[in-house]
Design a protein around this motif. Sequence first.
Motif, PDB file in Angstrom:
ATOM      1  N   UNK A   8       0.937  -1.282  -0.406  1.00  0.00           N
ATOM      2  CA  UNK A   8       0.141   0.212   0.168  1.00  0.00           C
ATOM      3  C   UNK A   8       1.456   1.600  -0.282  1.00  0.00           C
ATOM      4  N   UNK A   9       1.900   1.436  -0.506  1.00  0.00           N
ATOM      5  CA  UNK A   9       2.536   2.799  -0.964  1.00  0.00           C
ATOM      6  C   UNK A   9       1.990   3.497  -2.204  1.00  0.00           C
ATOM      7  N   UNK A  10       3.409   4.298  -2.285  1.00  0.00           N
ATOM      8  CA  UNK A  10       3.221   5.113  -3.596  1.00  0.00           C
ATOM      9  C   UNK A  10       2.172   4.816  -4.866  1.00  0.00           C
ATOM     10  N   UNK A  11       3.345   3.344  -5.109  1.00  0.00           N
ATOM     11  CA  UNK A  11       3.529   2.777  -5.962  1.00  0.00           C
ATOM     12  C   UNK A  11       1.939   1.692  -6.890  1.00  0.00           C
ATOM     13  N   UNK A  12       2.011   0.971  -5.075  1.00  0.00           N
ATOM     14  CA  UNK A  12       0.659   0.129  -5.330  1.00  0.00           C
ATOM     15  C   UNK A  12      -0.513   1.400  -5.205  1.00  0.00           C
ATOM     16  N   UNK A  13      -0.450   2.410  -4.894  1.00  0.00           N
ATOM     17  CA  UNK A  13      -1.467   3.606  -4.741  1.00  0.00           C
ATOM     18  C   UNK A  13      -2.088   4.001  -6.408  1.00  0.00           C
ATOM     19  N   UNK A  14      -0.460   4.487  -6.832  1.00  0.00           N
ATOM     20  CA  UNK A  14      -0.693   4.611  -7.990  1.00  0.00           C
ATOM     21  C   UNK A  14      -1.656   3.605  -9.426  1.00  0.00           C
ATOM     22  N   UNK A  15      -0.818   2.556  -9.504  1.00  0.00           N
ATOM     23  CA  UNK A  15      -1.889   0.959  -9.938  1.00  0.00           C
ATOM     24  C   UNK A  15      -2.804   1.572  -9.876  1.00  0.00           C
ATOM     25  N   UNK A  16      -3.487   1.065  -8.598  1.00  0.00           N
ATOM     26  CA  UNK A  16      -4.641   0.843  -7.796  1.00  0.00           C
ATOM     27  C   UNK A  16      -5.784   2.102  -8.676  1.00  0.00           C
ATOM     28  N   UNK A  17      -5.050   3.505  -8.451  1.00  0.00           N
ATOM     29  CA  UNK A  17      -6.058   4.987  -8.682  1.00  0.00           C
ATOM     30  C   UNK A  17      -6.421   5.675  -9.999  1.00  0.00           C
ATOM     31  N   UNK A  18      -5.202   4.495 -11.085  1.00  0.00           N
ATOM     32  CA  UNK A  18      -5.078   5.150 -12.337  1.00  0.00           C
ATOM     33  C   UNK A  18      -6.251   3.525 -13.082  1.00  0.00           C
ATOM     34  N   UNK A  19      -6.393   3.138 -12.045  1.00  0.00           N
ATOM     35  CA  UNK A  19      -6.895   1.823 -12.678  1.00  0.00           C
ATOM     36  C   UNK A  19      -8.441   1.815 -13.169  1.00  0.00           C
ATOM     37  N   UNK A  20      -9.162   2.442 -11.702  1.00  0.00           N
ATOM     38  CA  UNK A  20     -10.168   2.701 -11.124  1.00  0.00           C
ATOM     39  C   UNK A  20     -10.561   3.752 -12.017  1.00  0.00           C
ATOM     40  N   UNK A  21      -9.465   5.042 -11.759  1.00  0.00           N
ATOM     41  CA  UNK A  21      -9.978   6.003 -13.086  1.00  0.00           C
ATOM     42  C   UNK A  21     -10.744   5.653 -14.426  1.00  0.00           C
ATOM     43  N   UNK A  22      -9.939   5.070 -15.030  1.00  0.00           N
ATOM     44  CA  UNK A  22     -10.492   4.465 -16.430  1.00  0.00           C
ATOM     45  C   UNK A  22     -11.361   3.309 -16.316  1.00  0.00           C
ATOM     46  N   UNK A  23     -11.332   2.413 -15.325  1.00  0.00           N
ATOM     47  CA  UNK A  23     -12.704   1.265 -15.379  1.00  0.00           C
ATOM     48  C   UNK A  23     -12.900   1.008 -14.153  1.00  0.00           C
ATOM     49  N   UNK A  24     -14.180   1.460 -13.981  1.00  0.00           N
ATOM     50  CA  UNK A  24     -15.293   1.492 -12.117  1.00  0.00           C
ATOM     51  C   UNK A  24     -15.256   0.012 -11.949  1.00  0.00           C
ATOM     52  N   UNK A  25     -15.399  -0.645 -13.347  1.00  0.00           N
ATOM     53  CA  UNK A  25     -15.871  -2.495 -12.663  1.00  0.00           C
ATOM     54  C   UNK A  25     -15.105  -3.124 -12.264  1.00  0.00           C
ATOM     55  N   UNK A  26     -13.475  -2.852 -12.479  1.00  0.00           N
ATOM     56  CA  UNK A  26     -12.948  -3.823 -11.829  1.00  0.00           C
ATOM     57  C   UNK A  26     -13.303  -3.888 -10.290  1.00  0.00           C
ATOM     58  N   UNK A  27     -12.438  -5.242 -10.268  1.00  0.00           N
ATOM     59  CA  UNK A  27     -12.068  -5.393  -8.326  1.00  0.00           C
ATOM     60  C   UNK A  27     -11.058  -5.204  -8.597  1.00  0.00           C
TER      61      UNK A  27
END
Lengths: 421, 162
Positions: A8-27
């Motif tokens: 749950x560091x900088x890189x992990x959050x960047x991945x999570x929030x970039x993904x969420x910004x583009x795809x609302x349906x991913x788990x």
Amino acid sequence: MKIVIIGNGIAGNQVAFTLRGQRPDLHICIISAEGVPEYDPCSLPYFLGGEAEKKDIFRKTPEDYIRHNIELVLNNRVVSIDPEAGTVTTDKGLEIGYDKLVLAHGGSLFIPPIEGINNPGVFSCKQLSETEKLHAHKGSRAVVIGSGAIGIEVAEALKKKGYEVYVIEVLNWILPALFDEPTGQRLGEALREYGIHVCTGEKVLRIKGAHGVTGVTTDKREIDCDTVVVATGVVPGTALAKTAGIETSRGIQVNLRMETSVPGIYACGDCVETIDACTGETAMFQLKHNAIEQGRIVAENILGKDKNYQGAHAFARAHFFSTHAATFGKTIRGTECLLGKTEVIEKENGKNYLRVILLDGRVIGGQAIGKYADIIGLLISAMWKKEDINLMKHNWKTLSRTRNPGKFPMIRLGHIFGFGV
Amino acid sequence: MEIRREQLKIDLEKCTACHRCTLACAMKHHGSIDPRLSRIKILEFREQGLNMPVVCMACADAPCMNVCPMNARKRTANGSVVTDDEVCIGCRACVYICPVASPAENPYTGRTMTCDMCEDDESGPWCVKACGSQGALTVCRNDTLVTEAARRQALRFKRMCF
């Protein structure tokens, strides 16, 4: 599709929030060994020194994860990965399945093999929990082992808290990975002027004391102290990757799309070994801006956009009291294995110092103290543009009269180098 | 890539380094005409007859936002990137990484500051008003700056070739 992110560091959050910004349906699920939302390790020394409040070091709040529908599994350290079954297992016995896995667990503090290193009076400043312990500790004399960026920042923070501070570095100048000897010596002198004892070329042999530190023995002297801070660098966490059979060397090996040798498993952040953006050789720069960039690339590639990572670059600053210094790219020590002609341009003006490293005329690194540090960004852009400084000098008469805005940073640089006179 | 909604168009041929914009900027943001408090700087190269206003470009992929240890650099609604005064500790990382060396350090607080396009004033940026009929600084909205630049480039190309 279920994306599991370890860390749950900088890189992990960047991945999570970039993904969420583009795809609302991913788990999306983040597994963290710590129990707090994302915080910035770069700001921990400032929290320690009292310049920043605790709330300011967090980059996210627990509500952010709920609002973006990101599942957070806290206080669970992942111990093994089974790529065949597509599951990860944590130390609490939790088994979580995934479709795509992202390794962003970063690195752990390098603990030097010194006698007495497990003493309760020995602290570090890499994680929030450790820093809070140091923050709560009451002492008056501290020894900082290692003089990297964290070591220097901790030394400053402790000095501001009223400690008598000793910095011990095994090499001959401080900040040896980021600065060359002339710059490092100048920074060491500056630190001494602020009342911090800088001991270079010295090795810690023993930490004394049974229940709390009473002193430190080096190969040159005995220092009485009640606090020891270990800041000897970060080693990438490759042990977890090995359980999945992922190829590792110093860090986790990734290809240009940040995918590891096992398909479907990506890695980013402090735990990977990448290429140097400027020279193309294998390198590790465990710095925040690289982690953010790598996180973005991983997210794009999970979405199937096939983006290549351009490589990492070093950029760091040393900031203590009223001394400001910055560095980027290669040091002269780092160019020893490179083919080509290296040159060094030096400029000195009182306490201000500029050192630019050229390889075949192109800027590949630089260090600056004081006034010159303010313009180091121009040199960084010269590095990216691969501008030939010698050619620039040769063409100075026509270049300096150009009205092309793209050349203006170079014109400013030419004036600083003194081509105009 | 997000296109910045408002941008300052700088015409170097028209800038005479009269520093009215610097004074207006300091006045707007800090209520004093101390030029050190200005977010727009003008570099003067006398021998070349070149005056170069330097202002934050609010890069699409702003490096200062990535390197700030306190995450104090934030993008605002109008696309500018500004420093959060509450959080900034004055480490100057944004000054060092900036490709145009634009963030200025407030000499009184030690914190950095960059252009916010005077977003809280509906009549537009004060520096543009101060520049007035000189016309070195104008506001471009949406992507007009890019279009204008493309047109200018096309004109130059045509003059060169035909």
